[in-house]
Design a protein around this motif. Structure first.
Motif, short mmCIF file in Angstrom:
data_model
loop_
_atom_site.label_atom_id
_atom_site.label_comp_id
_atom_site.label_asym_id
_atom_site.label_seq_id
_atom_site.Cartn_x
_atom_site.Cartn_y
_atom_site.Cartn_z
N GLN B 37 0.85 -1.19 0.00
CA GLN B 37 0.00 0.00 0.00
C GLN B 37 0.89 1.24 0.00
O GLN B 37 1.54 1.53 1.00
N LEU B 38 0.87 1.94 -1.11
CA LEU B 38 1.60 3.20 -1.18
C LEU B 38 0.73 4.30 -0.59
O LEU B 38 -0.50 4.16 -0.53
N LEU B 43 -4.48 -1.07 -1.91
CA LEU B 43 -3.50 -2.15 -1.85
C LEU B 43 -3.30 -2.76 -3.23
O LEU B 43 -4.26 -2.95 -3.98
N LYS B 44 -2.05 -3.08 -3.52
CA LYS B 44 -1.71 -3.75 -4.79
C LYS B 44 -1.17 -5.14 -4.49
O LYS B 44 -0.25 -5.30 -3.69
N ALA B 88 6.56 2.08 2.06
CA ALA B 88 5.15 1.73 1.92
C ALA B 88 4.74 0.89 3.13
O ALA B 88 5.57 0.54 3.96
N ALA B 89 3.45 0.59 3.17
CA ALA B 89 2.96 -0.40 4.14
C ALA B 89 2.79 -1.71 3.40
O ALA B 89 2.20 -1.75 2.32
N TYR B 90 3.31 -2.77 3.97
CA TYR B 90 3.24 -4.10 3.36
C TYR B 90 2.33 -4.96 4.22
O TYR B 90 2.58 -5.14 5.42
N THR B 109 3.37 -4.09 7.97
CA THR B 109 4.69 -3.57 8.33
C THR B 109 4.89 -2.28 7.55
O THR B 109 4.75 -2.26 6.33
N ARG B 110 5.18 -1.21 8.29
CA ARG B 110 5.41 0.08 7.65
C ARG B 110 6.91 0.27 7.46
O ARG B 110 7.64 0.40 8.44
#
Lengths: 112, 114
Positions: B37-38, B43-44, B88-90, B109-110
């Motif tokens: 997530q940018l 979310l991609k 990003a956030a993963y 996780t940021r």
């Protein structure tokens, strides 16, 4: 390819107001449709889903109906609460694939 | 019944370092998904794994990124030689199987790159 378009936010409402967040999709075939909610600093939680045309998903006062003719899955709630403040994501999953395709999200703020 | 556990919650790396993100799926779940997530974006999808197998990596960048889900232990998303654009956030999600099983997400996780 598959895509999801949500109404742009942010959306600000007063408590007990009616909520609509629009979502339309582009997909081949008949995808499953989802609404997820993300509270600050947290992951996504599944709010509701629908797997075929005319299905209505509902949870916690939220509803969305799978409309094949308009390729839409709009989220509605009759009376929002402050605790509903969050980011809402519409998503689809195409049959034969496990990947979720998300919209950009709509931030909702509910004021007392 | 614990949910999807990700660690660390926050990770800071300097450009050129490696980042390792861990994800333990919910009990009984053998399917894991990674999403990125940018800022100000949805979310991609990145990759879908089952135990010891990568099923779909169509969303993974061609270089520097890799993922694994070993027979024992958590799933790992590894980013080598990080760059600022990796900030990003993963998010990791898990499910008990394919099809109409819902995906349950961790808290993410940021990752911040200095």
């Amino acid at each position: 390819g598959n895509s999801v378009t949500q109404m742009e936010g942010p959306v600000t409402l007063s408590e007990e107001a009616f909520l609509t967040i629009n979502c339309t999709y582009t997909a081949t075939g008949y995808p499953s449709l989802f609404w997820y909610v993300q509270y600050p600093g947290e992951g996504l939680q599944l709010l509701l889903k629908a797997t075929k045309a005319d299905d209505k998903g509902s949870n916690k006062g939220f509803e969305a109906t799978y409309r094949k003719e308009t390729t839409s899955f709009h989220l509605e709630k009759g009376s929002v609460q402050v605790s509903d403040s969050a980011v809402y994501f519409c998503a689809l999953k195409q049959g034969g694939s496990e990947k979720l395709v998300f919209g950009k999200g709509t931030k909702l703020t509910v004021n007392p | 019944n614990a949910g999807v556990m990700q660690n660390p919650r926050h990770l800071v790396r300097r450009r050129g370092q490696e980042a390792r993100l861990r994800c333990s799926p919910m009990k009984g779940h053998s399917h894991v998904y990674w999403y990125r997530q940018l800022p100000e974006e949805g979310l991609k999808f990145m990759v879908y794994l089952q135990k010891e197998n990568i099923i779909d990596e169509s969303g993974m960048p061609k270089e520097r990124f890799s993922a694994e889900f070993p027979k024992e232990g958590p799933s790992i998303l590894r980013i080598q030689q990080v760059v600022r654009g990796d900030s990003a956030a993963y998010f990791c999600a898990s499910s008990p199987g394919p099809g109409n099983q819902p995906q349950h997400f961790g808290d993410g996780t940021r990752l911040s790159i200095l």
